[in-house]
Design a protein around this motif. Structure first.
Motif, PDB file in Angstrom:
ATOM      1  N   THR A   1       4.849  -1.984 -14.649  1.00 14.30           N
ATOM      2  CA  THR A   1       5.218  -0.661 -15.117  1.00 14.30           C
ATOM      3  C   THR A   1       4.132   0.352 -14.802  1.00 14.30           C
ATOM      4  OG1 THR A   1       4.214  -1.048 -17.284  1.00 14.30           O
ATOM      5  CG2 THR A   1       6.525  -1.675 -17.006  1.00 14.30           C
ATOM      6  N   GLN A   2       4.528   1.631 -14.830  1.00 15.95           N
ATOM      7  CA  GLN A   2       3.554   2.678 -14.632  1.00 15.95           C
ATOM      8  C   GLN A   2       2.623   2.734 -15.830  1.00 15.95           C
ATOM      9  OE1 GLN A   2       6.804   2.833 -15.153  1.00 15.95           O
ATOM     10  NE2 GLN A   2       7.485   4.908 -15.550  1.00 15.95           N
ATOM     11  N   SER A   3       1.508   3.351 -15.636  1.00 16.81           N
ATOM     12  CA  SER A   3       0.475   3.576 -16.657  1.00 16.81           C
ATOM     13  C   SER A   3      -0.089   2.283 -17.223  1.00 16.81           C
ATOM     14  CB  SER A   3       1.019   4.461 -17.787  1.00 16.81           C
ATOM     15  OG  SER A   3       1.369   5.714 -17.276  1.00 16.81           O
ATOM     16  N   SER A   4       0.621   1.665 -18.181  1.00 19.23           N
ATOM     17  CA  SER A   4       0.046   0.514 -18.875  1.00 19.23           C
ATOM     18  C   SER A   4      -0.056  -0.721 -17.993  1.00 19.23           C
ATOM     19  CB  SER A   4       0.870   0.173 -20.110  1.00 19.23           C
ATOM     20  OG  SER A   4       2.163  -0.274 -19.720  1.00 19.23           O
TER      21      SER A   4
ATOM     22  N   ALA B   1       0.846  -1.196   0.000  1.00 17.86           N
ATOM     23  CA  ALA B   1       0.000   0.000   0.000  1.00 17.86           C
ATOM     24  C   ALA B   1       0.876   1.238   0.000  1.00 17.86           C
ATOM     25  CB  ALA B   1      -0.907  -0.005   1.212  1.00 17.86           C
ATOM     26  N   ALA B   2       0.519   2.190  -0.844  1.00 21.79           N
ATOM     27  CA  ALA B   2       1.343   3.381  -1.001  1.00 21.79           C
ATOM     28  C   ALA B   2       0.597   4.628  -0.580  1.00 21.79           C
ATOM     29  CB  ALA B   2       1.783   3.521  -2.453  1.00 21.79           C
ATOM     30  N   SER B   3       1.372   5.604  -0.148  1.00 23.27           N
ATOM     31  CA  SER B   3       0.860   6.955   0.095  1.00 23.27           C
ATOM     32  C   SER B   3       1.885   7.947  -0.411  1.00 23.27           C
ATOM     33  CB  SER B   3       0.578   7.179   1.584  1.00 23.27           C
ATOM     34  OG  SER B   3       1.753   7.007   2.347  1.00 23.27           O
ATOM     35  N   GLY B   4       1.408   9.126  -0.760  1.00 21.18           N
ATOM     36  CA  GLY B   4       2.308  10.162  -1.231  1.00 21.18           C
ATOM     37  C   GLY B   4       2.243  10.395  -2.723  1.00 21.18           C
ATOM     38  N   ARG B   5       2.079   9.343  -3.497  1.00 23.81           N
ATOM     39  CA  ARG B   5       1.937   9.440  -4.949  1.00 23.81           C
ATOM     40  C   ARG B   5       1.113   8.271  -5.433  1.00 23.81           C
ATOM     41  NH1 ARG B   5       7.503  10.247  -8.143  1.00 23.81           N
ATOM     42  NH2 ARG B   5       6.093   9.801  -9.877  1.00 23.81           N
ATOM     43  N   PRO B   6       0.402   8.438  -6.536  1.00 28.01           N
ATOM     44  CA  PRO B   6      -0.321   7.291  -7.098  1.00 28.01           C
ATOM     45  C   PRO B   6       0.654   6.270  -7.685  1.00 28.01           C
ATOM     46  CG  PRO B   6      -0.922   9.362  -8.219  1.00 28.01           C
ATOM     47  CD  PRO B   6       0.156   9.688  -7.253  1.00 28.01           C
ATOM     48  N   LEU B   7       0.441   5.014  -7.346  1.00 32.60           N
ATOM     49  CA  LEU B   7       1.346   3.979  -7.850  1.00 32.60           C
ATOM     50  C   LEU B   7       1.253   3.836  -9.363  1.00 32.60           C
ATOM     51  CD1 LEU B   7       1.237   1.115  -5.207  1.00 32.60           C
ATOM     52  CD2 LEU B   7       3.063   2.759  -5.667  1.00 32.60           C
ATOM     53  N   LYS B   8       0.155   4.238  -9.960  1.00 33.64           N
ATOM     54  CA  LYS B   8       0.057   4.124 -11.414  1.00 33.64           C
ATOM     55  C   LYS B   8       1.021   5.068 -12.121  1.00 33.64           C
ATOM     56  CE  LYS B   8      -3.834   7.343 -11.875  1.00 33.64           C
ATOM     57  NZ  LYS B   8      -5.244   7.465 -12.320  1.00 33.64           N
TER      58      LYS B   8
ATOM     59  N   LEU C   1       4.145   5.240 -11.128  1.00 28.77           N
ATOM     60  CA  LEU C   1       5.453   4.693 -10.786  1.00 28.77           C
ATOM     61  C   LEU C   1       5.550   3.242 -11.222  1.00 28.77           C
ATOM     62  CD1 LEU C   1       5.628   6.019  -7.128  1.00 28.77           C
ATOM     63  CD2 LEU C   1       7.096   6.779  -9.005  1.00 28.77           C
ATOM     64  N   GLY C   2       6.777   2.792 -11.451  1.00 29.61           N
ATOM     65  CA  GLY C   2       6.995   1.365 -11.583  1.00 29.61           C
ATOM     66  C   GLY C   2       7.176   0.773 -10.202  1.00 29.61           C
ATOM     67  N   VAL C   3       6.667  -0.424 -10.008  1.00 30.73           N
ATOM     68  CA  VAL C   3       6.744  -1.091  -8.708  1.00 30.73           C
ATOM     69  C   VAL C   3       7.322  -2.484  -8.883  1.00 30.73           C
ATOM     70  CG1 VAL C   3       5.446  -1.960  -6.733  1.00 30.73           C
ATOM     71  CG2 VAL C   3       4.794   0.210  -7.804  1.00 30.73           C
ATOM     72  N   GLY C   4       8.240  -2.826  -8.016  1.00 31.01           N
ATOM     73  CA  GLY C   4       8.842  -4.148  -8.046  1.00 31.01           C
ATOM     74  C   GLY C   4       8.698  -4.849  -6.718  1.00 31.01           C
TER      75      GLY C   4
END
Length: 122
Positions: free
Chosen positions: A52-55, A23-30, A32-35
């Motif tokens: 990956t971000q967006s797609s 769970a993230a706060s501060g910025r939308p994870l979409k 950002l890339g997340v691993g």
């Protein structure tokens, strides 16, 4: 600044399943890339999967391909790691991380969670 909090770890028997949440706060994870990574005692941090971000394109390490699935729920600003058919060698502390670009290299990630322990018994 991005804060990441992992949850969902625990003790499971071999062959079982767990779903980890990041769970993230501060910025939308979409945006950002997340691993997902893991680290067992005495071993280096190991890349598992990324989105990956967006797609939301996904990539997996060979060691978990077919058993683990990474996904993102934008409404909850959360990334998941579904882990099936767990093995004792999957025992480790599992971390999620975020970066502008998702790669398999831990050094590319700017933000890390505190980790969640996964223990798989034989």
């Amino acid at each position: 600044q991005v804060q990441l909090v992992e949850s969902g770890g625990g003790l499971v028997q071999a062959g079982g399943s767990l779903r980890l949440s990041c769970a993230a706060s501060g910025r939308p994870l979409k945006s950002l890339g997340v691993g997902w990574f893991r680290q067992a005692p005495g071993k280096e941090r190991e890349y598992l999967a990324s989105i990956t971000q967006s797609s939301g394109g996904t990539h997996y390490a060979d060691s978990v391909k077919g058993r683990f699935t990474i996904s993102r729920e934008n409404a909850r600003n959360t990334v998941y790691l579904q882990m099936n058919n767990l093995k004792p060698e999957d025992t480790a502390v599992y971390y999620c991380a975020a970066a502008n670009l998702a790669t398999g290299r831990p050094t590319n990630y700017d933000f890390w969670g505190q980790g969640t322990q996964v223990t798989v018994s034989a």
